[in-house]
Design an enzyme around this catalytic site. Structure first.
Site, short mmCIF file in Angstrom:
data_model
loop_
_atom_site.label_atom_id
_atom_site.label_comp_id
_atom_site.label_asym_id
_atom_site.label_seq_id
_atom_site.Cartn_x
_atom_site.Cartn_y
_atom_site.Cartn_z
N HIS A 167 0.84 -1.22 0.00
CA HIS A 167 0.00 0.00 0.00
C HIS A 167 0.87 1.26 0.00
O HIS A 167 0.88 2.04 0.96
CB HIS A 167 -0.88 -0.05 1.26
CG HIS A 167 -2.06 0.85 1.27
ND1 HIS A 167 -1.97 2.22 1.17
CD2 HIS A 167 -3.38 0.58 1.38
CE1 HIS A 167 -3.18 2.74 1.23
NE2 HIS A 167 -4.05 1.78 1.34
N GLU A 271 -0.70 1.18 -5.56
CA GLU A 271 -0.42 -0.02 -4.77
C GLU A 271 -0.38 -1.27 -5.63
O GLU A 271 -1.42 -1.67 -6.18
CB GLU A 271 -1.52 -0.15 -3.71
CG GLU A 271 -1.74 1.12 -2.91
CD GLU A 271 -3.09 1.15 -2.22
OE1 GLU A 271 -3.70 2.24 -2.13
OE2 GLU A 271 -3.56 0.08 -1.78
O1 TA6 Z 1 -6.03 1.51 -0.77
C1 TA6 Z 1 -7.20 2.28 -0.71
C2 TA6 Z 1 -7.94 1.99 0.59
O2 TA6 Z 1 -8.47 0.69 0.59
C3 TA6 Z 1 -9.01 3.05 0.75
O3 TA6 Z 1 -10.28 2.53 0.55
C4 TA6 Z 1 -8.78 3.58 2.17
O4 TA6 Z 1 -9.53 2.83 3.10
C5 TA6 Z 1 -7.27 3.36 2.31
O5 TA6 Z 1 -7.04 2.08 1.71
C6 TA6 Z 1 -6.70 3.49 3.69
O6 TA6 Z 1 -7.04 2.38 4.46
P1 TA6 Z 1 -6.46 2.28 5.97
O7 TA6 Z 1 -7.03 1.01 6.51
O8 TA6 Z 1 -4.96 2.26 5.88
O9 TA6 Z 1 -6.93 3.54 6.66
#
Ligand code: TA6
Length: 313
Positions: A167, A271
């Site tokens: 991520h 990601e």
């Molecule tokens: O990667 C995108 C995502 O899935 C968004 O939907 C948002 O929730 C982001 O990740 C951040 O997620 P987190 O659990 O790290 O706050």
């Protein structure tokens, strides 16, 4: 500083959390916390930070660090009884002192091997045995390379399935000045529209509002062009067919306590992931997912860097 010897140093980071600092001979560096197996810094040989970590990130386990490269495993986005992005980023990893031989391509000499294995408690939330080995390496020219090797070690003969993402939060000059090349014309699932499936338009992606898209069956290479910084991030991935593009924009930024209200202007998540088709491993089988990041100069106006060439090169 350039000319120093490559080094791998275990030391204390924020709030006394253990971290490993990698430095190569040219002066590039990277940092990875044992908490979460979480890369929080990747710097050029001029010490410029390339990853985004929120100024409001709270380095207090088990809350994941906001920024850098959180590891999403054994799931990406919510279903069942797991946290939205799984638990790998919320757990303490160890330094792997006896890793199995690494594929010959490990040209880098500056790396650390981490390992995550389940505790008895973990079985209550995900009843599987696994070994998750993560190698974080600085490659030639300061590239950052992450290799995940996940093996099913179930003694009961049971296979397991998982989804996965690196991520990655990139530091950018201004989200409205950014272009992403390599995802045009692809299908994506739009998380802002109940994951409905759409097809992307035919040219580079730019940003005028919040985005949360899972692009499917994406190419090996994706380019993020930052005009103002005259820099292009190039992602090369293997074993990771999908790619998520996320920027929370203003409203969602305000709703995240560990994210500054205006920080959305200076970050973009792209990601490398395996989401649409979960990966299934039988006992003894191992999956490998590799991400290589580089930051190349790109003075677009002089035509020095044509993203298409980067993507095809
Ligand atoms: O990667 C995108 C995502 O899935 C968004 O939907 C948002 O929730 C982001 O990740 C951040 O997620 P987190 O659990 O790290 O706050």
């Amino acid at each position: 500083m350039a000319g120093e010897k490559p080094s791998v140093e275990l030391c204390k980071g924020v709030n006394g959390l253990d971290k490993v600092v990698l430095r190569d001979a040219r002066g590039s560096s990277a940092e990875v916390y044992l908490f979460g197996g979480h890369v929080t810094s990747w710097r050029t040989d001029h010490r410029e930070e390339l990853l985004f970590v929120s100024n409001k990130a709270i380095f207090k386990p088990p809350k994941a660090i906001r920024g850098g490269i959180p590891i999403c495993f054994p799931q990406f986005s919510s279903h069942g009884n797991l946290e939205q992005h799984g638990f790998a980023r919320n757990k303490f990893w160890s330094i792997d002192t006896d890793p199995p031989p690494f594929p010959s391509d490990s040209s880098s000499k500056t790396f650390v091997d981490l390992i995550l294995k389940p505790t008895d408690d973990d079985f209550k939330i995900w009843p599987h045995s696994y070994e998750f080995r993560l190698r974080v390496a600085l490659g030639l020219g300061g590239d950052l390379m992450l290799t995940s090797r996940i093996r099913n070690t179930n003694a009961d003969g049971k296979p397991f399935s998982f989804t996965f993402a690196y991520h990655t939060y990139f530091s950018v000059s201004d989200i409205s000045e950014l272009r992403v090349e390599g995802l045009e014309t692809l299908d994506y699932l739009d998380n802002l529209k109940e994951r409905e499936r759409f097809t992307e338009q035919g040219d580079a992606i730019t940003f005028e509002s919040g985005v949360d898209k899972i692009y499917l069956s994406t190419p090996t290479k994706i380019a993020i062009i930052d005009h103002e910084k005259k820099r292009t991030f190039v992602l090369r991935k293997d074993g990771l067919p999908d790619a998520v593009v996320w920027n929370p924009w203003d409203r969602k930024a305000k709703a995240m306590p560990d994210f500054g209200d205006d920080e959305y202007k200076h970050m973009l998540c792209v990601e490398a992931a395996a989401i649409e088709k979960p990966i299934t491993l039988k006992p003894g089988e191992e999956w490998k997912g590799r991400l290589e990041l580089s930051a190349v100069p790109s003075s677009y106006c002089s035509g020095q860097l044509d993203p298409q060439k980067v993507l095809q090169g």
